[in-house]
Motif scaffolding. Structure first.
Motif, mmCIF file in Angstrom:
data_model
loop_
_atom_site.group_PDB
_atom_site.id
_atom_site.type_symbol
_atom_site.label_atom_id
_atom_site.label_comp_id
_atom_site.label_asym_id
_atom_site.label_seq_id
_atom_site.Cartn_x
_atom_site.Cartn_y
_atom_site.Cartn_z
ATOM 1 N N PHE A 186 0.834 -1.214 0.000
ATOM 2 C CA PHE A 186 0.000 0.000 0.000
ATOM 3 C C PHE A 186 0.866 1.261 0.000
ATOM 4 C CE2 PHE A 186 -3.160 -3.016 1.522
ATOM 5 C CZ PHE A 186 -4.281 -2.627 0.799
ATOM 6 N N SER A 245 -6.329 -10.677 1.974
ATOM 7 C CA SER A 245 -6.734 -9.321 1.576
ATOM 8 C C SER A 245 -8.198 -9.080 1.917
ATOM 9 C CB SER A 245 -6.545 -9.124 0.071
ATOM 10 O OG SER A 245 -5.255 -9.489 -0.319
ATOM 11 N N TYR A 246 -8.942 -10.159 2.073
ATOM 12 C CA TYR A 246 -10.380 -10.008 2.208
ATOM 13 C C TYR A 246 -10.838 -9.149 3.393
ATOM 14 C CZ TYR A 246 -15.293 -10.942 2.314
ATOM 15 O OH TYR A 246 -16.640 -10.769 2.357
ATOM 16 N N PRO A 247 -10.243 -9.327 4.597
ATOM 17 C CA PRO A 247 -10.738 -8.535 5.729
ATOM 18 C C PRO A 247 -10.730 -7.025 5.485
ATOM 19 C CG PRO A 247 -9.262 -10.226 6.522
ATOM 20 C CD PRO A 247 -9.209 -10.290 5.037
ATOM 21 N N LEU A 248 -9.812 -6.545 4.705
ATOM 22 C CA LEU A 248 -9.798 -5.105 4.417
ATOM 23 C C LEU A 248 -10.749 -4.767 3.275
ATOM 24 C CD1 LEU A 248 -6.111 -3.843 4.582
ATOM 25 C CD2 LEU A 248 -7.892 -3.624 6.274
ATOM 26 N N SER A 249 -11.281 -5.772 2.604
ATOM 27 C CA SER A 249 -12.153 -5.637 1.425
ATOM 28 C C SER A 249 -11.611 -4.543 0.518
ATOM 29 C CB SER A 249 -13.598 -5.343 1.810
ATOM 30 O OG SER A 249 -13.710 -4.050 2.328
ATOM 31 N N PHE A 250 -10.351 -4.695 0.178
ATOM 32 C CA PHE A 250 -9.673 -3.583 -0.439
ATOM 33 C C PHE A 250 -8.477 -4.181 -1.153
ATOM 34 C CE2 PHE A 250 -6.959 0.345 0.479
ATOM 35 C CZ PHE A 250 -7.518 1.031 -0.584
ATOM 36 N N TRP A 282 -20.369 -13.962 2.569
ATOM 37 C CA TRP A 282 -19.330 -13.448 1.677
ATOM 38 C C TRP A 282 -19.950 -12.531 0.622
ATOM 39 C CZ3 TRP A 282 -14.047 -15.396 1.437
ATOM 40 C CH2 TRP A 282 -13.309 -14.912 0.355
ATOM 41 N N ARG A 331 -18.538 -10.707 7.519
ATOM 42 C CA ARG A 331 -17.553 -11.659 8.022
ATOM 43 C C ARG A 331 -17.923 -12.112 9.430
ATOM 44 N NH1 ARG A 331 -12.637 -9.925 9.140
ATOM 45 N NH2 ARG A 331 -11.902 -12.021 8.745
ATOM 46 N N ARG A 343 -19.693 -0.391 8.437
ATOM 47 C CA ARG A 343 -18.499 -1.225 8.509
ATOM 48 C C ARG A 343 -17.645 -0.816 9.711
ATOM 49 N NH1 ARG A 343 -16.022 -4.562 5.393
ATOM 50 N NH2 ARG A 343 -13.765 -4.697 5.588
ATOM 51 N N ILE A 397 -11.497 -0.831 10.709
ATOM 52 C CA ILE A 397 -11.011 -1.239 9.381
ATOM 53 C C ILE A 397 -10.758 0.007 8.528
ATOM 54 C CG2 ILE A 397 -11.625 -2.448 7.249
ATOM 55 C CD1 ILE A 397 -11.097 -4.411 9.405
ATOM 56 N N LYS A 455 -7.114 1.185 7.070
ATOM 57 C CA LYS A 455 -6.940 1.496 5.652
ATOM 58 C C LYS A 455 -6.376 2.897 5.461
ATOM 59 C CE LYS A 455 -10.456 0.272 2.877
ATOM 60 N NZ LYS A 455 -11.808 -0.244 2.508
ATOM 61 N N LEU A 499 -2.731 2.918 6.276
ATOM 62 C CA LEU A 499 -1.974 2.205 5.229
ATOM 63 C C LEU A 499 -1.795 3.075 3.991
ATOM 64 C CD1 LEU A 499 -3.285 -1.483 5.221
ATOM 65 C CD2 LEU A 499 -0.927 -0.747 5.513
ATOM 66 N N LEU A 500 -2.738 3.996 3.800
ATOM 67 C CA LEU A 500 -2.636 4.880 2.635
ATOM 68 C C LEU A 500 -1.937 6.188 2.979
ATOM 69 C CD1 LEU A 500 -6.080 4.083 1.024
ATOM 70 C CD2 LEU A 500 -3.816 3.370 0.248
ATOM 71 N N THR A 539 -5.057 -10.947 11.685
ATOM 72 C CA THR A 539 -4.769 -10.412 10.344
ATOM 73 C C THR A 539 -4.937 -8.903 10.320
ATOM 74 O OG1 THR A 539 -5.575 -12.469 9.402
ATOM 75 C CG2 THR A 539 -5.317 -10.630 7.904
ATOM 76 N N GLU A 540 -6.045 -8.425 10.869
ATOM 77 C CA GLU A 540 -6.281 -6.984 10.875
ATOM 78 C C GLU A 540 -5.263 -6.270 11.761
ATOM 79 O OE1 GLU A 540 -8.567 -9.295 11.356
ATOM 80 O OE2 GLU A 540 -10.428 -8.844 10.280
ATOM 81 N N TYR A 560 -2.171 -5.761 9.899
ATOM 82 C CA TYR A 560 -2.251 -4.596 9.014
ATOM 83 C C TYR A 560 -2.019 -3.306 9.802
ATOM 84 C CZ TYR A 560 -3.986 -7.158 4.951
ATOM 85 O OH TYR A 560 -4.089 -7.989 3.875
#
Lengths: 505, 505
Positions: free
Chosen positions: A134, A253-258, B28, B33, B88, B92, B96, B99-100, B124-125, B128
């Motif tokens: 990213f 990658s799915y948990p961030l749906s991004f 899904w 989730r 959401r 998350i 995101k 990360l950006l 996982t999250e 990130y």
């Protein structure tokens, strides 16, 4: 620097792998994790084993050794084993490098992908890997290395002849051009071994739809046989282990749906590389309800696809289209299969938009592969289609895959429970909501319920009278239909505007 | 936009939580989730539930509802439930954002930490989240928000009086200053509720060592009682749920074995904030074998600690010292406890370096908290120590925590199996390898085996004759000693150089 532990036999056998078990705290102390490898030395024997850890089964100071290893090296209970560290997983170092802003080398990407495929690194580490792209998007060179690594870690389809492919970036309901393009292309002697996915978020994927006509699950071996005989196939990709690292990356990658666009590019191109594709046409719809939002992004992506393809000797062309409504009139496996048959068999009620888009894609691919002169591809494709040659090829696929090659559009069985949606007012259809169509078809049971779905009696831009039939819903059972009708009450599929036909927001 | 599913009773009860189960594929499709929340509406009832997913137990089109919920809302089998999306998870979106490359707000950090603590987001999250701070290090403001969020999501220790603390960044064997500083400070009326960790990668933590003298595991309630009576304590922090998010973040950071300094700062400061600490002294050793490599990094970190503390009204001072060998002569719980008793009881064989460092830290803290004038802190601490007041305070802690307050250094039981390491040549000790000492003490069984460890008969800089006793190893059993001796054969604890005493590399 080695350390020493007492040997302790464990009554487990792991088969091909050499496994030892350490006390969890002790492993932690030495910086070792489950799945790490370590070298053991005893009585002149050296061997490498994979570490498992346990809180209670092995005491600190002991090393549990699986019975097959134990016997192989003739160990004795309590003897002292010298343990040597192996170099830390290269992939971890690579991921750290990228997180700190450095570029990765070919060797780095290979290490990461290899460790993903062999499960030496798990979801947490893969998440760090995905996260690292990213802030520091991949350069063209990095994209090439990663694609190559993903392609080479998995099965490779080596086929004789010139292999070509078409691929849709996805997101548009009813967009079943693949089932028309593939037989057209296969008629020209080009090889097109089409492996498709099943639907994840849409009411039908190509594999779901093809399955209405014939089985789609085969081993790589069987697929090769079909393709060598018929120049093509229409099968489910899940049976072929192309680019397995990709699946694991997608899952994380799915948990961030991004999904960074670059991940999508790797995902698509790695499978083409592993299949030896030489010419590739990509269908890239843009619009509000699909993956690519606008023309600028689409053009940038198209250019990167072309550049990436070039590095692998793949000629890529991208067809950018605006996606405002489904392609074809049917949505759901059976209804989409019927649309495809209507086009291939050139029958009445033929969905002209599906035909047109398929011919464009096929024409583009024929020109790209040098089968047709520039500007002549669409005509060549049309001739193959209208002459019935394409249908005969499709019938050959259906027979080879174990279906009924004599099927006609009217033979396709649709859900017995029907519901009609009628226009609430007179006017012009100014919007068709793709996302609502997806939701309704899902509520009807598609894609698991193959005969469920929606048929669009009217299309975008048409004028309708109040009470006119707009679309027809098909379900297998009453309760499924009830769920869909409930959904319809809250969400509009069609927006109808009175003159001067301005869309209200 | 809502969607609709058929109610289906599930014979499970979840207690406090409202749980529903969806078919995995269907979930899904809707972008839902496990762990997400969703609103349900039926017969005028509205409620929010947590989603579980299943591949096989619930069909697409159905929603499984736990029996307690089912009864509470009087549901009927097959009735249609309207399902509404909730926004959401904010965390998350925050992850995101970071990360950006955007900065996070206080609200963002709260959302992330809250979701970590409630397990709404998983490893996982969290990975990130951790990854996002590598490319975009936290600003002072972000560090403040994150520390505050971590501190406020967990238990808070509210104690009467002026709460102070000392904290060691860690990594040096034998560095048991805490057990000397805490009683000295508690003698002055300041409140010092010391909660320590057990060793993870070293042969003994403060909690392990204190446990040689008295139990250390208590509830928050009991700790409060001890502190209110005695102004201090020396207990294990695991019984108090301070900053639980921190533990989860550390766990996810482990696979990379790479902790950003900022994570360490949050980790330390959040617990001080949750304990209402007002004055804090940090012991920061620098050197080859510890966490902080050099003076430049140490100074930068010290400044950030001070600035971060200021925002919470905590006055912070950092003592930077060079770590070239262990502090004190004993390594391992019992041997370290003996060193501590020797200092507190001012007996023979007193390890002067441990005493000196403890007095510096205590003096610094006394000056910081205004108990001693500038430059007079060490003297004040020394008076409290040499007069026996500090030992009487420690004896009070030991009694309050259930140990024997009459214990002397000679009462400390050491491992019965001994081994001496002798100098191989005459010369000067020019290097003592901290890491080897850790490995050997671990091999001997420390910290689980409290009486195992190493006593340094000689120290850095001393001249020794060939054959002189350099150190003594203690173990509980012969086999443990064998492991340690094997380790010793390959790794040097001491490097001895002949004149002109230049260290060879």
């Amino acid at each position: 620097m080695p350390f020493y532990l007492r040997a302790k036999k464990i009554d487990y056998t792991a088969g091909k792998e050499s496994i030892i078990a350490l006390n969890q705290k002790e492993a932690w102390h030495y910086g070792l994790r489950p799945g790490d490898k370590i070298a053991l030395e005893t009585n002149g024997n050296h061997f490498i084993a994979i570490i498992n850890t346990t809180k209670t089964r092995i005491n600190a100071g002991d090393v549990g050794i699986y019975s097959d290893l134990w016997d192989r090296y003739g160990l004795r209970e309590g003897e002292i084993i010298e343990m040597h560290f192996l170099k830390r997983a290269e992939s971890i170092e690579a991921i750290k490098k990228k997180l700190l802003g450095e570029s990765l080398t070919e060797k780095d990407f290979n290490a990461v992908v290899n460790d993903i495929v062999t499960e030496r690194i798990g979801p947490t580490e893969i998440a760090y890997f995905v996260a690292s792209s990213f802030p520091y998007p991949y350069t063209d060179r990095e994209l090439y290395y990663l694609t190559k690594a993903v392609a080479s870690h998995g099965e490779q389809l080596h086929l004789r002849g010139t292999v070509v492919d078409k691929h849709s970036v996805g997101g548009v309901a009813g967009n079943r051009t693949t089932m028309i393009v593939v037989p057209i292309i296969a008629c020209t002697g080009l090889i097109i071994p089409k492996t498709s996915s099943r639907a994840i978020t849409s009411p039908a994927g190509t594999a779901d739809t093809m399955e209405v006509l014939a089985p789609v699950s085969f081993t790589a071996e069987k697929i090769k046989k079909i393709v060598q005989k018929h120049k093509g196939c229409l099968v489910w990709g899940g049976g072929v282990n192309l680019a397995p690292a990709d699946d694991k990356i997608i899952k994380v990658s799915y948990p961030l749906s991004f999904e960074p666009y670059e991940k999508m590019m790797v995902s698509i191109m790695a499978k083409k590389v592993a299949s030896d594709v030489k010419y590739l046409v990509i269908d890239m719809p843009i619009g509000e309800f699909v993956k690519i939002p606008d023309m600028r992004t689409a053009r940038m992506l198209a250019q990167r696809f072309v550049r990436l393809g070039k590095k692998f000797g793949i000629k890529v062309r991208v067809l950018i289209t605006r996606a405002k409504e489904p392609v074809g009139r049917g949505v759901g496996p059976a209804l989409e299969a019927r649309d495809v048959l209507r086009v291939l068999q050139q029958t009445e009620h033929l969905p002209t938009d599906l035909e047109k888009k398929s011919l464009m894609l096929a024409g583009m691919l024929l020109e790209l592969a040098g089968k047709a002169k520039k500007g002549k591809g669409v005509n060549m494709a049309r001739t193959i289609l209208t002459s019935g040659t394409a249908w005969r090829k499709m019938a050959a696929f259906i027979r080879a895959q174990g279906g009924n090659p004599k099927i006609t559009p009217d033979d396709v069985i649709l859900g017995p429970v029907k519901h009609y949606l009628e226009a609430q007012q007179t006017g012009k259809i100014v919007e068709v909501n793709n996302r609502t169509i997806n939701d309704i078809c899902r509520a009807l049971g598609a894609p698991e319920e193959k005969l469920a779905g929606m048929y669009l009696n009217k299309r975008l831009g048409q004028r309708v009278q109040k009470g006119a039939r707009l679309c027809t819903l098909y379900a297998a059972t009453d309760t499924r239909m009830k769920l869909a009708v409930k959904t319809l009450e809250k969400q509009a599929v069609f927006t109808i505007a009175r003159a001067p036909y301005i869309k209200k927001r």
